[in-house]
Write an enzyme that holds these catalytic residues in place. Structure first.
Site, PDB file in Angstrom:
ATOM      1  N   ARG A 167      -8.425  -1.201   8.178  1.00 37.93           N
ATOM      2  CA  ARG A 167      -9.447  -0.283   7.671  1.00 37.93           C
ATOM      3  C   ARG A 167      -9.834   0.723   8.748  1.00 37.93           C
ATOM      4  NH1 ARG A 167     -14.224  -1.932   3.367  1.00 37.93           N
ATOM      5  NH2 ARG A 167     -14.539   0.177   2.650  1.00 37.93           N
ATOM      6  N   CYS A 168      -8.835   1.391   9.261  1.00 28.71           N
ATOM      7  CA  CYS A 168      -9.037   2.225  10.442  1.00 28.71           C
ATOM      8  C   CYS A 168      -7.818   3.110  10.576  1.00 28.71           C
ATOM      9  CB  CYS A 168      -9.179   1.297  11.649  1.00 28.71           C
ATOM     10  SG  CYS A 168      -8.680   1.946  13.224  1.00 28.71           S
ATOM     11  N   GLN A 212       0.823  -1.206   0.000  1.00 28.90           N
ATOM     12  CA  GLN A 212       0.000   0.000   0.000  1.00 28.90           C
ATOM     13  C   GLN A 212       0.857   1.255   0.000  1.00 28.90           C
ATOM     14  OE1 GLN A 212      -2.689  -2.296   3.245  1.00 28.90           O
ATOM     15  NE2 GLN A 212      -3.296  -0.157   3.000  1.00 28.90           N
ATOM     16  N   GLU A 252     -13.128   4.306   5.795  1.00 25.06           N
ATOM     17  CA  GLU A 252     -13.070   3.505   7.016  1.00 25.06           C
ATOM     18  C   GLU A 252     -14.177   3.797   8.019  1.00 25.06           C
ATOM     19  OE1 GLU A 252      -8.248   3.059   6.723  1.00 25.06           O
ATOM     20  OE2 GLU A 252      -9.051   4.645   7.953  1.00 25.06           O
TER      21      GLU A 252
END
Lengths: 288, 791
Positions: B372-373, B222, B745
């Site tokens: 996802r945070c 990523q 998110e």
């Protein structure tokens, strides 16, 4: 997730398949739908040296009624059971179960015979065929023979099939008037093995229960027949008290092990809850 | 408010179909495992069956006998190059391959390089490793007891399993507020260890040219630029040099934070490529992915609230134990060992608060990543949203009323929180009101009361969360010293089409579409005429990558700024082109795609005409071309928020929880692409449903993973997923160039407490105050049976 090396044969007739099994003895495993064996091989929990693939043996597939029996060829896919009008109209217990075996991908490949011969205590069809009082046809070097489902299923992943034998078909007695069945399965998510599941088949004649079959999935080392519950139901009026009493006996007959799905107590109680629900539906389906 | 663009231009606010989907739905994506190079070899990894064991010997003889196996790499091999350990992003250390002992079940022990994947797997089977099992420490509380075995004995002078202590706020003032309060409630809240379980596992193809010294790595990352720099810093001593390292992050099948870390497999593959001179592919399987790649959450929180008896919140206190496994391999910004956990005061106006987190080593896989945070925001939100419900029950108020009474008022923004964050904008009551209206809250409460009379179990749960995303301003935010700006390099071609390159990397978010829309918005060039590229460090400008909902707040803003620079130059060219009209730049007005003369709007030039002129007829004294670069350093974070309401029915017989309805009202400021926002929310909600009811990484006492495949790691499918109902309010960010905030998110963060609150609400009349997630049927069944409820 990469299997070890193996030799692969794809016979097109039952005789060829039997000959290959005879030739390779205990090195060989029969490959049906491959929905259990291939994952085991990919995990290297099974490493058969020889695979005899039955997918090319057309004579082993089919669903038909004859001689008072429903005959399901061993290589019949779960999805074929799921889509069969005959099954849907006359064998609701099988129809219920066929719709909840694993997921659609598995059902498109997995087979009736493969599932029974794998003898996974969490396999749905074991308890279904137990409740229905089915028998299986077996072919082998010594010729053909017939085993009742109770005779076939010996223990966890163990059957009484001998080396070199192939399970060829399943035979279910045609239901008498006033019969009904249902399958109740509790799973954590779709595709999961059952936390617990219960198959029931009852027949009502002259206001009372003339026959009852109850099979339990995934709550013991093998498929369990809840005999005491069956006996208690037989002759009863199938009122709610009788169903509850049978559900309690079915729970008592279960022998679950704790895992991530829940404790022994939880699973035993689920047998009670699911048996009650399945019986209520079966009675409704039996009518009158 | 932003200017309207036509559907043809497709700027902000248009539900432009995703450009990337054309290849994805045709099966024409290009993922790492699609990369095939001439002479490529395959790498597979031997993993430890023990959670803690000394390695007595590794015998490779039989493996090297397997046809096709070329080499077996061990820690001793890497030690010769001093590559057997590597730093984590939290400045801890992680084994690439062990030379002494293994620290978790599934840890990499050795690697086999072979000419085919099958041979590599056969080689792995044939490697013989002799272990001497050591005492296993799985419970983080026991890990801190004085007699616990010291796991990290590789660290000189280390005498315990404590990693770090972090705290924020005024402890004494908070303690005083608790002493003086009418009401206090406390609740232990555990957020279990979970895994991102992205559909694509991790892997790479490493290729080294021994003549030029060029290393190219296609990898599932990523953050390709940061990875390049890390490789240069970690392996500089063996000759890797940053200008000769190229990291390519091709299509990525889901990241969710799990593709930020550097995993040992990448490093081993690079080492194998350098040593063998052949390209080497390493792709982990699902079991390896689930048992060894970084976990998320695993926060044991003891949370307390002090309040007045009328439900006015006075103070918050949270003490947390963070189980990091055997090394702190979180991916937080350097100054934030507990991430942005200090958002835990949530949507509420607390005057006093104190939070502390202690990190602990155990014999579990390393991690602590932000699934996802935005770095521990999920943990913070779960704690506060659960505790507000506990308080509501304690003071006998409806949970909606307690929230409304304590929300930071809409007119208080920008709002300085007690933990010193400046919340940029918000209208919390507006979002909750919309959610309550949409779901019919009052009617549901009436239905619940009736059902309770009949013995039926139904619950309603609210979560009114505030996120903190878009890291981040360079004064606070860096990773290994690299400031967390992000970038855009925009180039407009002579025919009026453009290419824009960014320092981020989409893993499914739809950047190729949304970034094009941002530039379309600012330049009036149709989004369909703008190619967006990311992920190749040789072509894209430097950036810190995509995670923590930072792409729109940082790189998206960079796109807007770069487009603004291009527009400034375009204005000068426009004035030049309109010379005959005797106009200057000041006489020109902008509408999307065109400059025109203010006094005579019929006269003007389009951006396409300007682009052509930039290469064919540019003013003398001006450089030719039409391009710009922006490295955007955000002045603040963005604070998306929302209110979710969930309705559940509970099966009294089985304990199953059925989510009947779920309304999600999100506010992410101005919206770039409503369809993509809705998609992000749908995906996020499902990933919030997952830990609420299904997912947990479990271990037995010996440290064996119990949920190391999808048989027992229960990722929900479409069958389990309810029909989400989504809506938006729009409260623009005052500091973002487009008024936008992150959205990727919010739903993952906001959904779990809404579901948990609904289940607890369904059982609250039985005295139930809390249930740790995942709320599985057997947990609910136990509560029901304890209370004599059965079918």
């Amino acid at each position: 997730m990469i299997p070890g090396q193996f030799e692969y044969h794809a016979p097109s007739t039952l005789d060829e398949a039997l000959a290959l099994l005879a030739e390779h003895g205990s090195d060989a495993r029969v490959l049906a739908g491959g929905q259990s064996l291939i994952p085991l091989m990919k995990l290297r929990l099974a490493s058969p040296a020889v695979l005899v693939d039955l997918n090319g043996v057309d004579s082993l597939s089919g669903i038909e009624e004859s001689d008072g029996q429903l005959r399901i060829g061993a290589m019949t896919r779960h999805s074929a059971l799921e889509r069969s009008e005959l099954i849907a109209s006359r064998y609701p217990l099988i129809a219920d179960a066929a719709a909840v075996i694993a997921d659609p991908l598995v059902r498109n490949r997995g087979t009736t015979g493969g599932s029974l011969a794998h003898a996974d205590p969490a396999g749905d069809l074991g308890s279904v065929m137990t409740a229905l009082g089915a028998e299986v046809g077996v072919a082998g070097p010594g010729g053909a023979r017939t085993l009742s489902i109770d005779e076939l299923l010996l223990g966890p992943f163990m059957t009484t099939l001998d080396e070199g034998e192939i399970l060829t078909e399943v035979r279910v007695p045609q239901p008498e008037a006033g019969s009904g069945g249902a399958y109740e399965k509790l799973e954590r998510k779709v595709g999961d093995f059952a936390t617990a599941a219960v198959a029931v088949q009852i027949t009502r004649a002259n206001g009372s229960c003339s026959a009852a079959g109850i099979g339990l999935t995934a709550v013991g080392p093998t498929t369990i027949r809840a005999s005491e519950a069956e006996d208690a139901l037989t002759g009863s009026s199938l009122d709610d008290d009788a169903l509850r009493a049978a559900a309690d006996l079915a729970a008592a007959a279960s022998d679950p092990a704790a895992d991530l799905r829940g404790s022994e107590e939880y699973k035993r109680d689920m047998v009670r809850v699911l048996t009650l629900r399945a019986l209520r539906r079966a009675v409704e389906r039996a009518g009158g | 408010m932003v200017a309207e663009t036509s559907p043809e231009i497709g700027g902000m606010g248009h539900s432009v179909k995703r450009k990337e989907d054309a290849r994805f739905i045709r099966g024409r994506g290009n993922y790492v495992d699609d990369i095939v190079r001439p002479g490529m070899l395959y790498l597979d990894i031997v993993r430890s069956p023990y959670a803690h064991a000394r390695i007595k010997s590794i015998n490779s003889d039989a493996a090297l006998e397997v046809e096709g196996v070329l080499a077996v790499i061990t820690g001793e091999t890497l030690k010769e190059f001093n590559l057997h350990w590597m730093p984590t992003l939290m400045s801890d250390t992680q084994m690439v391959l062990p030379v002494d002992k293994v620290m978790f079940a599934g840890q990499e022990v050795a690697a086999v390089v072979a000419t085919s994947r099958y041979a590599a797997a056969d080689g792995v089977e044939a490697v013989e490793v002799e272990y001497e099992p050591l005492p296993v420490v799985m419970d983080p509380f026991k890990a801190l007891e004085p007699d616990a075995p010291v796991l990290r004995d590789d660290k000189e002078g280390k005498t315990d399993n404590h990693i770090f202590h972090w705290e924020v706020g005024d402890r004494d003032a908070t303690d005083r507020a608790f002493e003086e309060a009418d009401v206090t409630v406390s609740q232990d809240v555990y957020l279990p260890r979970i895994h991102v379980a992205s559909i694509e596992t991790c892997g790479c193809v490493a290729e080294f040219d021994s003549v030029t010294g060029q290393l190219t790595v296609w990898m599932t990352t990523q953050a390709p630029h940061a990875i390049r720099t890390v490789f240069a810093l970690v392996a500089g001593h063996v000759g890797l040099s940053e200008e000769k390292i190229r990291i390519i992050s091709p299509d990525i099948g889901g990241g969710f934070g799990g593709k930020v870390p550097v995993y040992p497999g990448y490093v081993i593959a690079v080492a194998a490529a350098v040593v063998t001179g052949h390209p080497v592919k390493w792709i982990e399987d699902r079991i390896e992915n689930l048992q060894a790649d970084s976990f998320a959450r695993d926060y044991h929180m003891a949370a307390e609230i002090a309040a007045d008896s009328d439900g006015t919140l006075k103070a918050l206190r949270i003490k947390t134990l963070a189980d990091h496994g055997y090394t702190d391999a979180a991916c937080n910004p350097s100054q934030f060992p507990a991430g942005l956990f200090s958002i835990c005061t949530g949507s509420y106006d607390f005057q006093n608060a104190f939070a502390e987190v202690d990190g602990v080593y155990t014999n579990k896989p390393p991690g602590g990543i932000a699934y996802r945070c935005s770095f521990r925001v999920t943990e913070a939100v779960h704690a506060i949203e659960r505790l507000v419900d506990v308080l509501a029950t304690e003071v006998g108020m409806d949970p909606a009323d307690v929230r409304k009474k304590n929300f930071i008022p809409a007119d208080a923004f920008p709002y300085q929180s007690v933990f010193d964050w400046e919340y940029d904008s918000g209208n919390y009551e507006g979002a909750l009101n919309l959610a309550m209206e949409t779901i019919g809250y009052d009617e549901l409460r009436r239905e619940q009361a009736e059902k309770r009379e009949r013995g039926e179990l139904m619950g309603i749960g609210i979560s009114s969360f505030t996120e903190i995303v878009g890291a981040g301003p360079s004064r606070h935010f860096d990773i290994l010293g690299l400031k967390m700006f992000d970038s855009c390099e925009l180039r407009v071609h002579p025919t009026g089409k453009a290419v824009a390159r960014f320092g981020t990397k989409s893993q499914g978010q739809g950047h190729e579409t949304t970034y094009a829309q941002i530039i379309a918005q600012e330049l009036g060039i149709p989004a369909s005429d703008i190619a967006v590229e990311e992920g190749d460090t040789d072509t894209a400008p430097y950036g810190l990558g995509t995670y923590a909902s930072r792409s729109t707040p940082t790189a998206g803003a960079a796109g807007a700024v770069a487009a603004g620079k291009v527009r400034d130059k375009a204005r000068a060219i426009a004035a030049h082109l309109l010379e005959a009209e005797e106009v200057t730049e000041d006489d020109l007005e902008w509408e999307p795609g065109r400059f025109f003369v203010r006094s005579d709007p019929e006269k003007g030039v389009t951006i396409q005409e300007i682009a052509l002129a930039a290469y064919t007829n540019h003013p003398q004294g001006m450089e030719a071309g039409l391009e710009a670069v922006s490295y955007y350093d955000p002045p603040n974070l963005t604070f998306p928020f929302g209110s979710y309401i969930c309705v559940v029915d509970i099966d009294k017989g089985t304990g199953e929880v059925h989510v009947r309805r779920f309304v999600a009202v999100d506010d992410c400021g101005n919206i770039i692409n409503p369809m993509i926002v809705e998609g992000q929310v749908h995906g996020g909600l499902t990933m919030g449903l997952a830990p609420a009811l299904y997912e947990e990484l479990s271990y037995d006492e010996s440290g064996n993973p119990l949920s190391a495949s999808f048989v027992d790691y229960l990722v929900p499918t479409a069958v389990e997923t309810p029909a989400w109902e989504t809506a938006n309010t729009v409260t623009p960010s005052p500091h973002h160039p487009l008024g936008a905030k992150g959205i990727g998110e919010s739903a993952t963060v906001g959904a779990p407490p809404a579901i948990a609150n609904a289940v607890v609400d369904a059982l609250s009349h039985l005295g139930v105050r809390h249930i740790d997630i995942p709320i599985t049927p057997d947990k609910v069944w136990s509560i029901l049976r304890e209370n004599g409820i059965t079918e």
